[in-house]
Design an enzyme around this catalytic site. Structure first.
Site, PDB file in Angstrom:
ATOM      1  N   ASP A   1      -5.159  -8.502   1.595  1.00  0.00           N
ATOM      2  CA  ASP A   1      -5.337  -9.979   1.260  1.00  0.00           C
ATOM      3  C   ASP A   1      -6.260 -10.000   0.186  1.00  0.00           C
ATOM      4  O   ASP A   1      -6.006 -11.137  -0.934  1.00  0.00           O
ATOM      5  CB  ASP A   1      -5.883 -10.744   2.508  1.00  0.00           C
ATOM      6  CG  ASP A   1      -4.824 -10.277   3.597  1.00  0.00           C
ATOM      7  OD1 ASP A   1      -3.715 -10.482   3.396  1.00  0.00           O
ATOM      8  OD2 ASP A   1      -5.432 -10.467   4.849  1.00  0.00           O
TER       9      ASP A   1
ATOM     10  N   ASN B   1       0.755  -1.085   0.030  1.00  0.00           N
ATOM     11  CA  ASN B   1       0.004  -0.017   0.012  1.00  0.00           C
ATOM     12  C   ASN B   1       0.738   1.229   0.058  1.00  0.00           C
ATOM     13  O   ASN B   1       2.266   1.272   0.028  1.00  0.00           O
ATOM     14  CB  ASN B   1      -0.972  -0.003   1.172  1.00  0.00           C
ATOM     15  CG  ASN B   1      -0.180  -0.028   2.364  1.00  0.00           C
ATOM     16  OD1 ASN B   1       0.696   0.453   2.853  1.00  0.00           O
ATOM     17  ND2 ASN B   1      -0.669  -0.727   3.687  1.00  0.00           N
ATOM     18  N   ARG B   2       0.338   2.450  -0.055  1.00  0.00           N
ATOM     19  CA  ARG B   2       0.949   3.590  -0.158  1.00  0.00           C
ATOM     20  C   ARG B   2       2.024   4.010   1.002  1.00  0.00           C
ATOM     21  O   ARG B   2       3.155   4.116   0.717  1.00  0.00           O
ATOM     22  CB  ARG B   2       0.282   4.864  -0.388  1.00  0.00           C
ATOM     23  CG  ARG B   2       0.983   6.164  -0.219  1.00  0.00           C
ATOM     24  CD  ARG B   2       0.138   7.232  -0.794  1.00  0.00           C
ATOM     25  NE  ARG B   2      -1.362   7.232  -0.028  1.00  0.00           N
ATOM     26  CZ  ARG B   2      -2.164   8.256  -0.374  1.00  0.00           C
ATOM     27  NH1 ARG B   2      -2.372   8.637  -1.625  1.00  0.00           N
ATOM     28  NH2 ARG B   2      -3.528   7.777   0.325  1.00  0.00           N
TER      29      ARG B   2
ATOM     30  N   GLU C   1       3.210   1.421   3.115  1.00  0.00           N
ATOM     31  CA  GLU C   1       4.522   0.625   3.021  1.00  0.00           C
ATOM     32  C   GLU C   1       5.502   0.909   1.860  1.00  0.00           C
ATOM     33  O   GLU C   1       6.596   0.861   1.980  1.00  0.00           O
ATOM     34  CB  GLU C   1       3.706  -0.855   2.786  1.00  0.00           C
ATOM     35  CG  GLU C   1       3.113  -1.473   3.728  1.00  0.00           C
ATOM     36  CD  GLU C   1       2.140  -2.628   3.377  1.00  0.00           C
ATOM     37  OE1 GLU C   1       1.754  -3.299   4.301  1.00  0.00           O
ATOM     38  OE2 GLU C   1       1.922  -2.736   2.169  1.00  0.00           O
TER      39      GLU C   1
END
Length: 488
Positions: free
Chosen positions: A275, A205-206, A208
């Protein structure tokens, strides 16, 4: 990404075998109401009304894959404690083999407890181990991967930094997958993505991506810099960054970035959405979609997931319905052959009389409409087999069709008298008729019953051929000639 492509994908998703490797955990939910403040401290008191235990971490990836219809095997390590036993029992109840879930008496099985009230999380309590696998257990996992991973269609690594996905385990996956051409997808964690070198695609994600790249992402330029840094450091060919309300961005070494906007919907809970994205992206890739199409599928599925409270799964029906909302009603009538064959079989089983006709239908005119209306009146539903562009060119010459197959399909599907439209690429509809087995086969009055392709198939099933007379003076050729005469 259209409805018929998605329907066809889920029609064959049961053939896909997925291997999930990663950190398993239990997700415990305590649902209640919070209506007062504790006299002991300035905190809410939650009266628990319901308790629920779900498979979390890599287990939620497994649940998503199963809900999408794929076959799944899971490889992981849990402790020899009560939580580990509960995990194995949960997998066994769902019919999963647990032979690749190894038990380590030195590990603590992860369990996350979420207290939820008034449609929001009040607090989360984590009990877990974060140490890397012991050398002995790691060797067992790597040996199993080397012996078995090559038999799967796609491999998913679900990394929660709880110690299962050690560098050696990841290397074993890449070594087994690369020679077999098996895509390896990773939901990554941490700030050093070099450990994932050799995998097919990462899905951070952004936040991360910012952590891993050291680049603050606040616009498309900084997003591109962050992506380039990650791909260079990890030796990646592809990277998919999820960006919450801004959708997703797909980066590839050999193609321009693809920015996929999100579908506006109310967000209740983002837990587990990664997920869902990983699972749906894997299904799309294993089913043969282009990577950009698989990313669109993942974006749709992720958007549905965040609209649910708690780590949730997404079903094919939910995805198909979401896709249908972005298209006109006519889109729902256009089907691929495999999907339509199942639908028609079900209609016949319910006693419906199925009528079939076919043609090019280039430059739709009143004669076509009258013909199709008459055909529909002969039964309970009308299926139109539509010649593809390639088929039309072979039949009518290189200058035809004037209207492309997708446009022709949508124009015809908009007619009330037509229930389904299906494209076929062959010169005749024989294969299509054989697959659908209609009870009534309709052709124009310029045919004889003996000359109708597919007559034998229909009659063998107890059906018959009907010939319908075209309206005089109405033809596509005549329209073309008048245009040339008036405007040449």
């Amino acid at each position: 990404m259209d409805r018929k492509t998605i329907e066809s994908l889920f029609n064959r998703v049961g053939e896909i075998r997925c291997l999930v490797i990663g950190d398993l955990m239990l997700d415990e939910y305590l649902w209640g109401r919070a209506e007062r403040i504790s006299p002991e401290a300035p905190v809410q008191v939650v009266d628990i009304l319901r308790e629920e235990l779900r498979l979390g971490g890599a287990g939620n990836v497994v649940n998503n894959l199963v809900c999408l219809g794929a076959g799944v095997t899971v490889c992981s390590v849990v402790g020899e404690d009560d939580n580990g036993g509960a995990l194995l029992e949960a997998f066994t109840r769902q019919g999963f083999a647990t032979g690749a879930i190894f038990r380590d008496p030195a590990r603590r099985t992860s369990r996350k407890t979420r207290v939820v009230a008034a449609h929001q999380q009040i607090v989360r309590i984590d009990r877990e181990s974060r140490e890397p696998l012991s050398c002995a257990i790691e060797r067992q996992v790597c040996d199993w991967i080397a012996a078995n991973a090559g038999g799967f269609g796609v491999i998913l690594l679900s990394d929660y930094l709880k110690g299962v996905l050690t560098p050696q385990v990841i290397e074993a996956v890449v070594a087994a997958a690369r020679p077999a051409g098996i895509p390896v997808l990773v939901d990554p964690k941490g700030n050093d993505y070099r450990r994932y070198c050799g995998v097919t695609i990462l899905t951070p994600n952004r936040k991360e991506a910012e952590t891993a790249s050291g680049v603050a992402i606040n616009d498309l330029d900084s997003l591109a810099r962050a992506a380039d840094t990650i791909m260079t450091n990890a030796g990646l060919e592809h990277l998919l960054i999820t960006r919450s309300e801004e959708g997703m961005s797909l980066f590839s070494r050999t193609a321009d970035p693809v920015h996929i906007p999100t579908v506006a919907r109310e967000v209740f809970d983002v837990s587990g959405a990664g997920d869902t994205v990983l699972a749906s992206l894997a299904i799309g890739m294993a089913a043969g979609l282009q990577l950009s199409e698989a990313a669109v599928l993942a974006n749709i599925a992720g958007g549905i997931a965040v609209g649910k409270l708690g780590t949730s799964t997404v079903t094919p029906a939910e995805i198909i319905n979401a896709v249908a909302l972005t298209h006109s009603d006519s889109d729902s009538k256009i089907k691929n052959r495999d999907v339509l064959a199942a639908l028609i079989a079900a209609e016949r089983a319910r006693g419906k009389k199925v009528v079939f006709t076919n043609g090019c239908f280039d430059l739709l005119h009143a004669g076509h409409v009258k013909y199709l209306q008459k055909a529909r009146s002969l039964g309970d539903l009308l299926v139109l087999g539509l010649n593809s562009d390639a088929s039309v060119r072979r039949l009518k010459g290189e200058k035809r069709p004037l209207i492309g197959e997708e446009e022709r399909a949508h124009i015809l599907a908009a007619l009330d008298c037509i229930d389904y439209v299906v494209l076929f690429d062959e010169d005749t509809p024989l294969e299509l008729i054989t697959a659908l087995q209609p009870q009534i086969l309709v052709k124009g009055g310029d045919y004889t019953p003996e000359g109708v392709v597919g007559r034998e198939v229909v009659e063998a099933c107890g059906g018959h051929v009907e010939l319908v007379t075209f309206v005089d003076g109405k033809s596509t050729t005549g329209i073309i000639e008048r245009i040339l005469e008036r405007y040449a």
